[in-house]
Design a protein around this motif. Structure first.
Motif, PDB file in Angstrom:
ATOM      1  N   PHE A 126       0.849  -1.194   0.000  1.00 14.72           N
ATOM      2  CA  PHE A 126       0.000   0.000   0.000  1.00 14.72           C
ATOM      3  C   PHE A 126       0.877   1.235   0.000  1.00 14.72           C
ATOM      4  O   PHE A 126       2.078   1.166   0.266  1.00 14.72           O
ATOM      5  N   ASP A 127       0.268   2.356  -0.290  1.00 11.63           N
ATOM      6  CA  ASP A 127       0.935   3.655  -0.249  1.00 11.63           C
ATOM      7  C   ASP A 127       0.134   4.580   0.652  1.00 11.63           C
ATOM      8  O   ASP A 127      -1.098   4.535   0.669  1.00 11.63           O
ATOM      9  N   TYR A 128       0.851   5.428   1.372  1.00 10.16           N
ATOM     10  CA  TYR A 128       0.159   6.470   2.134  1.00 10.16           C
ATOM     11  C   TYR A 128      -0.353   7.495   1.130  1.00 10.16           C
ATOM     12  O   TYR A 128       0.278   7.761   0.121  1.00 10.16           O
ATOM     13  N   HIS A 129      -1.515   8.083   1.436  1.00 13.10           N
ATOM     14  CA  HIS A 129      -2.136   8.967   0.461  1.00 13.10           C
ATOM     15  C   HIS A 129      -2.289  10.368   1.038  1.00 13.10           C
ATOM     16  O   HIS A 129      -1.729  10.677   2.087  1.00 13.10           O
ATOM     17  N   PHE A 130      -3.077  11.210   0.377  1.00  9.74           N
ATOM     18  CA  PHE A 130      -3.079  12.635   0.679  1.00  9.74           C
ATOM     19  C   PHE A 130      -3.597  12.967   2.072  1.00  9.74           C
ATOM     20  O   PHE A 130      -3.110  13.918   2.699  1.00  9.74           O
ATOM     21  N   ALA A 131      -4.570  12.249   2.610  1.00 11.35           N
ATOM     22  CA  ALA A 131      -5.102  12.584   3.927  1.00 11.35           C
ATOM     23  C   ALA A 131      -4.045  12.372   5.012  1.00 11.35           C
ATOM     24  O   ALA A 131      -3.938  13.171   5.942  1.00 11.35           O
ATOM     25  N   PHE A 132      -3.259  11.313   4.866  1.00 12.33           N
ATOM     26  CA  PHE A 132      -2.157  11.072   5.795  1.00 12.33           C
ATOM     27  C   PHE A 132      -1.139  12.211   5.681  1.00 12.33           C
ATOM     28  O   PHE A 132      -0.669  12.733   6.696  1.00 12.33           O
ATOM     29  N   ALA A 133      -0.839  12.613   4.447  1.00 12.37           N
ATOM     30  CA  ALA A 133       0.100  13.712   4.228  1.00 12.37           C
ATOM     31  C   ALA A 133      -0.442  15.027   4.783  1.00 12.37           C
ATOM     32  O   ALA A 133       0.321  15.829   5.347  1.00 12.37           O
ATOM     33  N   PHE A 134      -1.748  15.254   4.657  1.00 15.81           N
ATOM     34  CA  PHE A 134      -2.335  16.476   5.189  1.00 15.81           C
ATOM     35  C   PHE A 134      -2.183  16.544   6.709  1.00 15.81           C
ATOM     36  O   PHE A 134      -1.969  17.616   7.267  1.00 15.81           O
ATOM     37  N   CYS A 135      -2.301  15.403   7.377  1.00 13.97           N
ATOM     38  CA  CYS A 135      -2.108  15.395   8.832  1.00 13.97           C
ATOM     39  C   CYS A 135      -0.659  15.716   9.193  1.00 13.97           C
ATOM     40  O   CYS A 135      -0.401  16.424  10.168  1.00 13.97           O
ATOM     41  N   ILE A 136       0.266  15.215   8.399  1.00 17.31           N
ATOM     42  CA  ILE A 136       1.681  15.546   8.628  1.00 17.31           C
ATOM     43  C   ILE A 136       1.906  17.042   8.410  1.00 17.31           C
ATOM     44  O   ILE A 136       2.590  17.714   9.206  1.00 17.31           O
ATOM     45  N   ILE A 137       1.333  17.589   7.343  1.00 16.83           N
ATOM     46  CA  ILE A 137       1.463  19.019   7.068  1.00 16.83           C
ATOM     47  C   ILE A 137       0.818  19.840   8.188  1.00 16.83           C
ATOM     48  O   ILE A 137       1.357  20.875   8.595  1.00 16.83           O
ATOM     49  N   ALA A 138      -0.316  19.381   8.705  1.00 13.02           N
ATOM     50  CA  ALA A 138      -0.969  20.072   9.826  1.00 13.02           C
ATOM     51  C   ALA A 138      -0.049  20.111  11.041  1.00 13.02           C
ATOM     52  O   ALA A 138       0.063  21.149  11.704  1.00 13.02           O
ATOM     53  N   MET A 139       0.606  18.992  11.325  1.00 13.64           N
ATOM     54  CA  MET A 139       1.524  18.941  12.454  1.00 13.64           C
ATOM     55  C   MET A 139       2.682  19.924  12.251  1.00 13.64           C
ATOM     56  O   MET A 139       3.042  20.670  13.164  1.00 13.64           O
ATOM     57  N   LEU A 140       3.260  19.941  11.060  1.00 11.42           N
ATOM     58  CA  LEU A 140       4.381  20.848  10.777  1.00 11.42           C
ATOM     59  C   LEU A 140       3.946  22.312  10.836  1.00 11.42           C
ATOM     60  O   LEU A 140       4.676  23.162  11.361  1.00 11.42           O
ATOM     61  N   ALA A 141       2.755  22.611  10.319  1.00 11.95           N
ATOM     62  CA  ALA A 141       2.245  23.981  10.385  1.00 11.95           C
ATOM     63  C   ALA A 141       1.987  24.398  11.829  1.00 11.95           C
ATOM     64  O   ALA A 141       2.242  25.545  12.204  1.00 11.95           O
ATOM     65  N   ALA A 142       1.512  23.468  12.646  1.00  9.44           N
ATOM     66  CA  ALA A 142       1.283  23.767  14.063  1.00  9.44           C
ATOM     67  C   ALA A 142       2.600  24.052  14.782  1.00  9.44           C
ATOM     68  O   ALA A 142       2.687  24.984  15.591  1.00  9.44           O
ATOM     69  N   ILE A 143       3.620  23.279  14.478  1.00  6.04           N
ATOM     70  CA  ILE A 143       4.939  23.524  15.090  1.00  6.04           C
ATOM     71  C   ILE A 143       5.468  24.885  14.665  1.00  6.04           C
ATOM     72  O   ILE A 143       5.979  25.654  15.492  1.00  6.04           O
ATOM     73  N   ALA A 144       5.338  25.208  13.378  1.00  7.48           N
ATOM     74  CA  ALA A 144       5.785  26.514  12.890  1.00  7.48           C
ATOM     75  C   ALA A 144       5.004  27.643  13.556  1.00  7.48           C
ATOM     76  O   ALA A 144       5.587  28.662  13.962  1.00  7.48           O
ATOM     77  N   ALA A 145       3.686  27.464  13.682  1.00  5.32           N
ATOM     78  CA  ALA A 145       2.863  28.477  14.338  1.00  5.32           C
ATOM     79  C   ALA A 145       3.304  28.675  15.778  1.00  5.32           C
ATOM     80  O   ALA A 145       3.422  29.814  16.251  1.00  5.32           O
ATOM     81  N   GLY A 146       3.547  27.584  16.474  1.00  6.02           N
ATOM     82  CA  GLY A 146       3.995  27.688  17.862  1.00  6.02           C
ATOM     83  C   GLY A 146       5.330  28.397  17.989  1.00  6.02           C
ATOM     84  O   GLY A 146       5.515  29.241  18.875  1.00  6.02           O
ATOM     85  N   CYS A 147       6.261  28.088  17.113  1.00  4.85           N
ATOM     86  CA  CYS A 147       7.579  28.742  17.152  1.00  4.85           C
ATOM     87  C   CYS A 147       7.452  30.242  16.895  1.00  4.85           C
ATOM     88  O   CYS A 147       8.090  31.057  17.571  1.00  4.85           O
ATOM     89  N   ILE A 148       6.623  30.616  15.936  1.00  6.34           N
ATOM     90  CA  ILE A 148       6.434  32.042  15.639  1.00  6.34           C
ATOM     91  C   ILE A 148       5.735  32.746  16.799  1.00  6.34           C
ATOM     92  O   ILE A 148       6.069  33.886  17.140  1.00  6.34           O
ATOM     93  N   MET A 149       4.803  32.068  17.434  1.00  4.06           N
ATOM     94  CA  MET A 149       4.129  32.659  18.595  1.00  4.06           C
ATOM     95  C   MET A 149       5.103  32.833  19.765  1.00  4.06           C
ATOM     96  O   MET A 149       5.011  33.809  20.513  1.00  4.06           O
ATOM     97  N   VAL A 150       6.031  31.889  19.912  1.00  2.00           N
ATOM     98  CA  VAL A 150       7.060  32.019  20.957  1.00  2.00           C
ATOM     99  C   VAL A 150       7.931  33.230  20.667  1.00  2.00           C
ATOM    100  O   VAL A 150       8.268  34.008  21.577  1.00  2.00           O
ATOM    101  N   VAL A 151       8.313  33.424  19.411  1.00  2.00           N
ATOM    102  CA  VAL A 151       9.108  34.605  19.027  1.00  2.00           C
ATOM    103  C   VAL A 151       8.335  35.886  19.375  1.00  2.00           C
ATOM    104  O   VAL A 151       8.917  36.852  19.880  1.00  2.00           O
ATOM    105  N   ASN A 152       7.028  35.876  19.137  1.00  5.74           N
ATOM    106  CA  ASN A 152       6.195  37.028  19.469  1.00  5.74           C
ATOM    107  C   ASN A 152       6.231  37.329  20.965  1.00  5.74           C
ATOM    108  O   ASN A 152       6.327  38.482  21.360  1.00  5.74           O
ATOM    109  N   VAL A 153       6.138  36.288  21.780  1.00  4.78           N
ATOM    110  CA  VAL A 153       6.132  36.480  23.236  1.00  4.78           C
ATOM    111  C   VAL A 153       7.503  36.955  23.731  1.00  4.78           C
ATOM    112  O   VAL A 153       7.592  37.763  24.656  1.00  4.78           O
ATOM    113  N   MET A 154       8.560  36.491  23.077  1.00  2.00           N
ATOM    114  CA  MET A 154       9.915  36.848  23.506  1.00  2.00           C
ATOM    115  C   MET A 154      10.277  38.293  23.166  1.00  2.00           C
ATOM    116  O   MET A 154      11.183  38.844  23.785  1.00  2.00           O
TER     117      MET A 154
END
Length: 171
Positions: free
Chosen positions: A142-170
């Motif tokens: 089998f192959d992983y498909h787009f919904a699995f990839a979207f969840c990975i992208i969501a996780m990466l976007a959340a990490i990026a958002a958190g890092c930028i929010m930390v920069v804002n607080v600092m």
């Protein structure tokens, strides 16, 4: 104003993460497989198959019929908790930007929940991938498909958002 630009960028990334997670959670395309001419796709809620014998009609069924183990519920729960945490982060960031401008609490709640959402999504992805790769659920290639990839992208976007929010607080 410079600090709020970081917060706006963090908000946009958190909204994107929420949307990607929503699409990934709802779609039945986490994995796809093909056995001879039978095409199958699986998600967290449904699995579908298409056969030339049935005039290429797609038939979808509840995934509970083929996956009865507890890990399926854990993956669902972690995915939903991740989505809820991302939503809380978006709401807290909007509150900070427009309603509670002087309060110091909303940014910290937004940072905590966006990182928590990323961790929940990571757990869901890891458990799903581990269980699918051990061969106990599906024994065909089998192959992983787009919904699995979207969840990975969501996780990466959340990490990026958190890092930028930390920069804002600092600042």
């Amino acid at each position: 104003m410079e600090g709020s630009k970081f917060l706006i960028v963090g908000l946009v990334l958190a909204i994107c993460a929420f949307i990607f997670q929503l699409i990934g959670l709802a779609s039945p395309y986490w994995i796809v497989a093909e056995i001879t001419s039978l095409k199958m796709n699986f998600g967290l809620w449904k699995y579908c198959f298409q056969s030339p014998i049935l005039s290429h009609t797609t038939i979808c069924r509840d995934v509970n019929a083929i996956i009865t183990e507890d890990w399926r519920d854990a993956v669902r729960a972690m995915s939903i908790l991740g989505m809820i945490a991302l939503l809380v982060s978006v709401v807290m960031t909007i509150l900070k930007l427009f309603a509670m401008k002087e309060s110091k609490i909303p940014p910290f709640v937004a940072i905590g929940t966006v990182f928590a959402g990323a961790v929940f999504i990571l757990i869901a992805i890891a458990v799903f991938a581990a269980k699918m790769n051990d061969g106990s659920v599906i024994s065909v290639p089998f192959d992983y498909h787009f919904a699995f990839a979207f969840c990975i992208i969501a996780m990466l976007a959340a990490i990026a958002a958190g890092c930028i929010m930390v920069v804002n607080v600092m600042k």
